[in-house]
Motif scaffolding. Structure first.
Motif, PDB file in Angstrom:
ATOM      1  N   VAL A  20       0.866  -1.177   0.000  1.00  0.00           N
ATOM      2  CA  VAL A  20       0.000   0.000   0.000  1.00  0.00           C
ATOM      3  C   VAL A  20       0.901   1.224   0.000  1.00  0.00           C
ATOM      4  O   VAL A  20       1.652   1.453   0.956  1.00  0.00           O
ATOM      5  CB  VAL A  20      -0.924   0.023   1.231  1.00  0.00           C
ATOM      6  CG1 VAL A  20      -1.773   1.284   1.221  1.00  0.00           C
ATOM      7  CG2 VAL A  20      -1.805  -1.211   1.259  1.00  0.00           C
ATOM      8  N   LYS A  40      -1.950   6.314  -2.069  1.00  0.00           N
ATOM      9  CA  LYS A  40      -2.972   5.288  -1.906  1.00  0.00           C
ATOM     10  C   LYS A  40      -4.368   5.852  -2.128  1.00  0.00           C
ATOM     11  O   LYS A  40      -4.607   7.046  -1.976  1.00  0.00           O
ATOM     12  CB  LYS A  40      -2.875   4.676  -0.515  1.00  0.00           C
ATOM     13  CG  LYS A  40      -3.140   5.665   0.615  1.00  0.00           C
ATOM     14  CD  LYS A  40      -2.901   5.005   1.953  1.00  0.00           C
ATOM     15  CE  LYS A  40      -3.026   6.023   3.099  1.00  0.00           C
ATOM     16  NZ  LYS A  40      -2.689   5.415   4.390  1.00  0.00           N
ATOM     17  N   TRP A  42      -8.114   5.687  -0.754  1.00  0.00           N
ATOM     18  CA  TRP A  42      -8.864   5.305   0.434  1.00  0.00           C
ATOM     19  C   TRP A  42     -10.181   4.646   0.036  1.00  0.00           C
ATOM     20  O   TRP A  42     -10.918   5.160  -0.794  1.00  0.00           O
ATOM     21  CB  TRP A  42      -9.152   6.521   1.311  1.00  0.00           C
ATOM     22  CG  TRP A  42      -7.986   6.974   2.136  1.00  0.00           C
ATOM     23  CD1 TRP A  42      -7.161   8.020   1.879  1.00  0.00           C
ATOM     24  CD2 TRP A  42      -7.522   6.379   3.343  1.00  0.00           C
ATOM     25  NE1 TRP A  42      -6.210   8.116   2.853  1.00  0.00           N
ATOM     26  CE2 TRP A  42      -6.402   7.122   3.781  1.00  0.00           C
ATOM     27  CE3 TRP A  42      -7.932   5.288   4.113  1.00  0.00           C
ATOM     28  CZ2 TRP A  42      -5.697   6.818   4.936  1.00  0.00           C
ATOM     29  CZ3 TRP A  42      -7.229   4.979   5.270  1.00  0.00           C
ATOM     30  CH2 TRP A  42      -6.131   5.740   5.672  1.00  0.00           C
ATOM     31  N   MET A  59      -5.503   1.426   4.049  1.00  0.00           N
ATOM     32  CA  MET A  59      -6.215   1.969   2.897  1.00  0.00           C
ATOM     33  C   MET A  59      -7.721   2.073   3.115  1.00  0.00           C
ATOM     34  O   MET A  59      -8.434   2.538   2.233  1.00  0.00           O
ATOM     35  CB  MET A  59      -5.953   1.095   1.661  1.00  0.00           C
ATOM     36  CG  MET A  59      -6.429  -0.346   1.807  1.00  0.00           C
ATOM     37  SD  MET A  59      -6.190  -1.344   0.328  1.00  0.00           S
ATOM     38  CE  MET A  59      -7.346  -0.583  -0.789  1.00  0.00           C
TER      39      MET A  59
END
Length: 987
Positions: free
Chosen positions: A257, A262, A264, A285
């Protein structure tokens, strides 16, 4: 799906047949929505209101009702015919409703043959609901609906999605409550799909085709029979909600990740499954993670410690047989769990781990091997489409835990695994990261192995490693064993170690023969003495190779117990890894945690050494331990500090994955396929038009020249903020520290790129384009070769570096970058894939630097040559001493490059200027003896050769200019002292 807003309709005449008798009186009643109305209201048809009706919900399907609906055909857009227990659709109901956009036929008893031919004319339909019927196949009329973007066929008896192939605009697809065994292969073409609901089916796997659903935001696959979740689900770029509860999932795959870039996910629901290992990486995440009602016993601190203390994330782990942390702590929520770990970790011990380098040819199964080792279950990696394998370097963290008591882990051997892509393209970019101490796992595909490709699969990889470092620790791992018959497995397991032993022995024998030749000479010159020392050093390599092949298969999870034991056995050898499994002081662990958090907050996670050391010592003290702490963090893969690389030793990279991401965007073997303007939004965001993008991309592919605007767009995803400043820092790093290329320019009037750039007032070059030699594959122009050949009779000086065994990739390319520096005063005329043509800025000298293969079929050495030729118009040719003044600095620069390769075998030669044979030893490092002779005899042609062409002239100890400079320095020093004394007296 909600009922859409009402729009228009035409007024209807109030004509009622005297013989109509319905359930609501002598005239039909429906629910009608008029133009701009928000709700449907009861209304008898035909309506006396002047507004046009656009939405109608039927309460019956009598002939009178159908007739009235037909009178609304010009305006009707939404027709709701649900929950009327219909077995068939009346023939006249849908006729002429060409403007209809929504049709709801849910909650009836419709079967596969319930639809009249008139339904085929409804080509403007956008939404169709057929839920809660008895369909076993997708109705054929749906295939004609090219505008359809919402379809609900839930709660039917579907066993296949055959018939949806032409529905490419679908955004919402509801398939709940059917008998479907597969889904994702059938919907892969729906690239606009945003919501996919397929709970309560018989789905057993999520196939790789899901990666094509890049717009998918909401995925519900709950209450199916899925056992394995592919990584592709979690990598969907727009995923916001994922529900996989009530399945048979045992483990969630491990994947990286990226903290900075990243995506979400609001909610991940994996409750009511059979997971035994805590998927902590999902917390990095997801805003909400539900793991309740599984079989988790232990939660890992390694993932939870990366969360922010003031996080608003939620994690549910109720109804699990948890022993660590205790169940009452876990039931109290994420904040309680984090507090428990922080308190308990003060008593826990941290042990130093080891770095694992996973290398091997492309498609040798490295990534699958890593995933299977980490997850302890069969894992076949399909990271990229067309099974092209990974790109660049990926990193993974895992550990082997020991002394587990009541769920609480004791000692742990932490592994930081680097997965190096095996494509030959990466042999140069990855050389920087091949270093000790580490365990190299060399994989080869046993299913594709033959005696003819031993060198490609095994031998060349050892040459590659040995050239960089002669202290190897290697495990030899065969993969894909499930595809090989037993007798062939036994043969390969014996054949490969035998060939490898012979391969390494041949190298030693060749070196020993060279030593014997030198020792047999009556006198050994200083140059031969240095060569002898080099040979002896090459024989002192310390290679720890487990020659017995570890036979594995990631498909059936075979051989991983042996692999684990082999890693443990090597890591615990104190002579090889004296620091592995030592207890790390708490103070060091605090520094590690701080640097990890610090790196995550930096757009460019790189610090100058002085700044880094000052910050650490200010916060933690112990300044004298900073070198040791940083080396520990480097050895375990937490940071990168290339302390033995002159250009990089003043930098500390706090986030190694960031650097790997930067390199991955520039050095790609699939560059042509990866970068597509229509698929990559970052190029549009950067302001590049389609035309400019195509032109800049072609420059990279055809000439190895990459524009800064292209680089900026390509690596933009690597920065969380402040793109312009971050990019400029990164570009400087790539150019100054990593030396990936040199600046070139191209003005509007220029037809070709100019291999030089203008400087600013401070002497700095403005980088608008970089020529990256490793990407440069253009051929040598015939006209330049002809010009060079015309100078063959002029005075020349040729130096040769021979690599009898292996020439490490990138040596020539790095020399090209450094030779472009101003101090060498070269003007590049042309740079082709295997060399450069250049002229000197002050002397009429033409220069060529190139490499190729020379020798016989049995012994073909790679040769790098640097040659200068007189290019003056007069008969008074450039003297040899002047040529040495041009070439010697380049030779010394190349020698500096060679120092970074501890196991390299290179021989230095000078060509005879009379016959062109490289018979003379290259003595530029030890020239003193030859400088004392006037001539030397060439062993090839027998002629006497002036030593001015064999070594550079002696340096004069004193010259008037030097003396004059020294006098000025002394005078300045005296004046400074006198001034200081005057100032002291005055004060």
């Amino acid at each position: 799906m909600s009922v859409t807003k009402m729009a228009t309709a035409r007024p209807a005449t109030r004509e009622v047949r005297n013989n109509y008798t319905g359930p609501y009186g002598r005239s039909p009643i429906t629910h009608v929505g008029f133009c701009e109305a928000r709700h449907l209201h009861p209304e008898r048809l035909p309506s006396a209101k002047p507004e046009k009706a656009v939405s109608v919900r039927l309460l019956d399907t009598s002939n009178e009702t159908i007739k009235n609906i037909q009178q609304l055909a010009d305006s009707l857009k939404r027709l709701l015919v649900y929950d009327l227990s219909l077995k068939t659709i009346p023939d006249g109901l849908l006729a002429n409703l060409f403007h209809l956009e929504k049709l709801d036929l849910g909650f009836n008893h419709l079967s596969d043959h319930s639809f009249p031919d008139s339904v085929k004319g409804l080509e403007n339909l956008i939404e169709v609901r057929l839920n809660n019927n008895t369909l076993t196949v997708i109705p054929q009329f749906l295939r004609r609906l090219r505008k359809l973007n919402r379809l609900d066929v839930s709660s039917n008896e579907l066993e296949s999605l055959k018939g949806v192939e032409r529905l490419k605009r679908i955004q919402v697809l509801v398939l709940d409550g059917n008998n479907l065994g597969t889904v994702f292969k059938d919907v892969a073409h729906m690239t606009k799909l945003e919501i996919l609901r397929c709970k309560d089916n018989n789905i057993r796997e999520i196939t790789p085709e899901i990666r094509q659903l890049k717009q998918l935001q909401d995925l519900d696959i709950s209450n199916n029979k899925i056992t394995v979740l592919p990584i592709d689900v979690f990598l969907l770029p727009k995923l916001d909600s994922f529900n996989a509860s009530y399945n048979q999932i045992t483990k969630v795959p491990t994947f990286n990740v990226n903290v900075q870039s990243k995506h979400w996910v609001s909610s991940i629901d994996l409750s009511e499954n059979s997971m035994t290992k805590f998927p902590g990486h999902l917390m990095l995440m997801s805003k909400k993670l539900d793991l309740s009602s599984n079989k988790l016993k232990v939660l890992s601190w390694n993932s939870i410690k990366k969360l922010e203390w003031n996080t608003d994330q939620e994690m549910f782990v109720e109804e699990n047989p948890l022993t660590y942390p205790p169940a009452d702590v876990c039931d109290s929520g994420l904040r309680s769990i984090m507090s428990f770990f922080q308190e308990s970790q003060a008593e826990a011990k941290t042990y130093q781990g080891v770095k694992i380098l996973m290398i091997g040819s492309r498609k040798s199964g490295k990534t699958s091997l890593i995933h299977s080792l980490i997850d302890q279950q069969p894992r076949l990696s399909q990271e990229f489409e067309n099974n092209l394998g990974s790109v660049g370097i990926e990193t993974y963290d895992t550990s082997f835990d020991y002394d587990v008591e009541e769920g609480r882990p004791g000692r742990s051997l932490h592994l930081n695994i680097w997965d190096l892509c095996g494509h030959p393209f990466y042999l140069y970019p990855h050389y920087l990261f091949l270093e000790q101490p580490s365990i190299a796992i060399l994989t080869f595909n046993m299913a594709e192995y033959t005696e003819e490709n031993f060198d490609e699969m095994v031998g060349t990889w050892f040459d590659w490693m040995i050239a960089k470092t002669n202290k190897l620790v290697v495990l030899l791992v065969g993969t894909h064993s499930d595809q090989v018959p037993r007798d062939k497995l036994r043969h390969i397991s014996v054949e490969v170690p035998r060939r490898l032993t012979s391969h390494l022995d041949n190298r030693r024998k060749m070196i020993q023969e060279k030593i014997k030749v030198i020792e047999a000479k009556p006198e050994i010159s200083p140059t031969l003495s240095e060569q002898l020392k080099t040979y002896v050093k090459l024989l002192q390599d310390r290679c720890t190779v487990q020659t017995e092949v570890i036979v594995t298969s990631s498909a059936v999870f075979k051989g991983f117990d042996i692999l684990k034991m082999s890693i443990e056995a090597l890591a615990n050898q104190q002579k090889i890894f004296p620091n592995v499994m030592r207890v790390i002081p708490i103070f060091w662990v605090e520094v590690e945690t701080y640097l990890e958090e610090r790196g995550n907050t930096m757009a460019v996670p790189v610090m100058e050494w002085d700044e880094y050391a000052a910050e650490i010592s200010h916060k933690f003290g112990m300044k004298h331990l900073i070198d040791c702490i940083t080396q520990y963090l480097h050895d375990t893969g937490k940071v990168l500090w290339f302390s033995k690389v002159p250009k990089l030793k003043t930098l500390v990279f706090l986030r190694p994955s960031w650097l790997f991401d930067i390199f991955r965007q520039i050095f790609r073997h699939d560059f042509a396929d990866k970068y597509d303007y229509l698929q990559e939004d970052r190029f549009k965001t950067a302001g590049l038009s389609q035309g400019k993008f195509d032109r800049l991309k072609q420059e990279v592919l055809a000439e190895g020249i990459i524009d800064k605007d292209f680089i900026k767009a390509a690596i933009s995803n690597c920065f969380s903020n402040d793109l312009n400043n971050s990019f400029q820092k990164t570009l400087t790093l790539l150019h100054d520290a990593f030396e990936i290329g040199y600046p070139v320019s191209k003005r509007t009037k220029d037809k070709f790129h100019v291999l030089t750039v203008d400087k600013d007032g401070e002497g700095r070059c403005k980088i608008s384009k970089l020529l990256i030699p490793w990407l440069r594959k253009t051929p040598e122009p015939n006209d330049l070769r002809q010009e060079w050949d015309k100078l063959s009779e002029r005075r020349k000086l040729a130096v040769v570096f021979k690599f009898p065994r292996y020439m490490p990739p990138g040596l020539f390319e790095l020399l090209c970058v450094r030779a472009n520096h101003d101090k060498y005063k070269l003007n590049y005329v042309f740079h082709w894939g295997g060399g450069i043509h250049a002229t000197h800025k002050e002397h009429p000298v033409r220069l060529i630097v190139m490499y190729n293969r020379e020798g016989t079929e049995n012994q073909r050495d790679v040769v790098l040559r640097i040659e200068s030729r007189d290019n003056s118009d007069s008969d008074d040719q450039v003297p040899a001493c002047t040529m040495w003044g041009i070439i010697l600095p380049l030779l010394l620069e190349f020698e500096e490059i060679l120092k970074g390769y501890a196991g390299i075998w290179v021989e230095r030669r000078i060509e005879c200027p009379l016959c062109g044979t490289a018979t003379f030893l290259g003595e530029w490092l030890t020239p003193k003896e030859t400088q004392g002779f006037a001539t030397k005899t060439c062993d090839a042609c027998g002629q006497e050769v002036d030593t001015a062409f064999l070594v550079h002239p002696r340096e004069k100890k004193r010259v008037p200019g030097i003396i004059k400079t020294l006098r000025k320095m002394r005078l300045a020093r005296t004046l400074a002292i006198e001034k200081k004394e005057v100032d002291t007296t005055s004060s």
